[in-house]
Design an enzyme around this catalytic site. Structure first.
Site, PDB file in Angstrom:
ATOM      1  N   TYR A 144      46.697   1.490  56.445  1.00  0.00           N
ATOM      2  CA  TYR A 144      46.260   1.215  54.965  1.00  0.00           C
ATOM      3  C   TYR A 144      44.934   2.342  54.329  1.00  0.00           C
ATOM      4  O   TYR A 144      45.977   2.361  52.929  1.00  0.00           O
ATOM      5  CB  TYR A 144      45.760  -0.193  54.410  1.00  0.00           C
ATOM      6  N   LYS A 195      47.820  -1.609  70.115  1.00  0.00           N
ATOM      7  CA  LYS A 195      48.444  -0.723  70.872  1.00  0.00           C
ATOM      8  C   LYS A 195      48.020   0.308  71.675  1.00  0.00           C
ATOM      9  O   LYS A 195      48.416   1.663  71.181  1.00  0.00           O
ATOM     10  CB  LYS A 195      49.999  -0.130  69.669  1.00  0.00           C
ATOM     11  N   ASP A 227      52.705  -5.625  70.388  1.00  0.00           N
ATOM     12  CA  ASP A 227      54.538  -6.115  71.044  1.00  0.00           C
ATOM     13  C   ASP A 227      55.033  -7.758  71.652  1.00  0.00           C
ATOM     14  O   ASP A 227      55.424  -8.061  71.087  1.00  0.00           O
ATOM     15  CB  ASP A 227      55.570  -4.842  70.840  1.00  0.00           C
ATOM     16  N   ASP A 251      48.586  -7.962  59.417  1.00  0.00           N
ATOM     17  CA  ASP A 251      49.448  -8.269  58.402  1.00  0.00           C
ATOM     18  C   ASP A 251      50.673  -8.627  58.655  1.00  0.00           C
ATOM     19  O   ASP A 251      51.202  -9.694  58.417  1.00  0.00           O
ATOM     20  CB  ASP A 251      49.551  -7.217  57.614  1.00  0.00           C
ATOM     21  N   ASP A 255      51.733 -12.954  59.164  1.00  0.00           N
ATOM     22  CA  ASP A 255      53.182 -13.714  58.262  1.00  0.00           C
ATOM     23  C   ASP A 255      54.354 -14.679  60.047  1.00  0.00           C
ATOM     24  O   ASP A 255      54.338 -15.816  59.245  1.00  0.00           O
ATOM     25  CB  ASP A 255      53.633 -12.615  57.875  1.00  0.00           C
TER      26      ASP A 255
END
Ligand code: IPM
Ligand code: MG
Length: 365
Positions: A144, A195, A227, A251, A255
């Protein structure tokens, strides 16, 4: 003893923001009377509302007002109206500026399924029953904010979009510590998501978190690739207690975790820095499609006010009282449209607020 006075900056923002903020402020005032807390509320402009009034999404006065307060309660920002503006003028840029400006590197996003709402989840009851997850998301670093960023023109005249995912050791350590501490106060299990099989930034992340674990021997640390973590969240979410991850992965995963509980309209969050005021806001957005219609679920905003009391002002008894009032109105069967179920009573934003005020009059069990 004189009442404790707190200065709270209110950023109502856009869409359903003002409606749900009204409910949360009424709840804070009521609980303040009960616990002898005096709130001085000051409103400031942010997001689309600030773009319309002042030409920018985060005016300097707003950031200053936030800095000079004990805590910030934010509702939601953004909407179709401002979506086509250049990036520096978008409401989201104001939110990122607020996070960076206040140094809010730690974002706590609890996702706890309430027994009253199990059937609102899109997953099977047996999969979600008992889910209680805390996502600790790094909020002021990673892709970001990493440099270089921008849309550049290459030597061949082609455009190239660039963002950079970067973390320094100290950035990883400080969010890691927040997460280990949070895990310690919960189920003492921490899952770090990265990751590291592909990204160097994630390798460093994993190395530092592993190193930190030696200081928190009482917390059980595990690692997952992002993942796999996404898959596990919808396959068997009960395996998670506390999750720590970087800005972008957090982020996305927050959700997904939110939706396990049935409605993103129920979930609060806290964004905290090393010192200074925190920002407390619902995880959901500004829902422009239902704005101004008295349809929005105010409970995530009210639960954000509870997090403000707990994490921002250290007033946990008042926070308990607010959270209890939310459970009471759900037990009484009041539901906004997003969590409506058969046999329950459909209410709008305001009526939900009134039910909360009545519930607050009852003592905590
Ligand atoms: C969130 C939101 C923001 C983010 C947007 C609105 C900038 O999605 O708080 O999760 O990406 O951080
Ligand atoms: Mg998001």
């Amino acid at each position: 003893m004189a009442a404790q006075t707190y200065r709270i900056t209110l950023l109502s923002g856009d869409g359903i923001g003002p409606e749900i903020m009204t409910v949360a402020v009424a709840v804070l005032k009521a609980v303040g009377q009960q616990f002898d807390l005096n709130f001085e509320f000051q409103e400031a402009l942010m997001g689309g509302a600030a773009i319309d009034a002042a030409g920018e999404p985060l005016p300097a006065e707003t950031l200053e007002a936030c800095r000079n307060s004990d805590a910030v309660l934010l509702a939601a920002i953004g909407g179709y109206k401002w979506d086509a503006l250049p990036r520096h003028l978008r409401p989201e840029t104001g939110l990122l500026g607020l996070r960076a400006g206040l140094g809010l590197f730690a974002n706590l996003r609890p996702a706890k399924i309430l027994p009253q709402l199990i059937d609102a989840s899109s997953l099977k009851r047996e999969v979600v029953e008992g889910v209680d997850i805390m996502v600790v998301r790094e909020l002021t670093g990673g892709v970001y904010f990493g440099q270089p960023k921008g849309i550049f023109t290459t030597e061949t005249g082609e455009k190239r979009g660039v963002n950079t995912m970067a973390y320094t050791e100290s950035e990883i350590d400080r969010i890691g510590r927040v997460a280990f501490e949070a895990a310690r106060k919960r189920g003492s299990r921490l899952c770090s998501v990265d990751k590291a099989n592909v990204l160097e930034v994630s390798q460093l992340w994993r190395d530092r978190i592993t190193q930190l674990a030696t200081e928190y021997a009482d917390v059980e640390l595990s690692h997952l690739y992002v993942d796999n973590a996404a898959m596990q969240l919808v396959r068997a979410p009960k395996q998670f207690d506390t999750i720590v991850t970087g800005n972008l992965f957090g982020d996305i995963l927050s959700d997904a975790a939110a939706m396990l509980t049935g409605s993103i309209g129920m979930l609060p969050s806290a964004s905290l820095g090393a010192s200074g005021p925190g920002v407390f806001e619902p995880v959901h957005g500004s829902a422009p499609d239902i704005a101004g219609q008295d349809k929005a679920n105010p409970l995530a905003q009210v639960l954000s006010a509870a997090m403000l009391l707990r994490y921002g002002l250290n007033q946990s008894a008042a926070a308990d009282q607010v959270e209890q009032a939310v459970l009471t109105v759900l037990d009484q069967g009041y539901r906004t449209g997003d969590i409506m179920a058969s046999g329950c009573q459909a209410v709008g934003t305001q009526a939900m607020g009134e039910a909360l005020l009545r519930a607050l009059e009852q003592p905590v069990q």
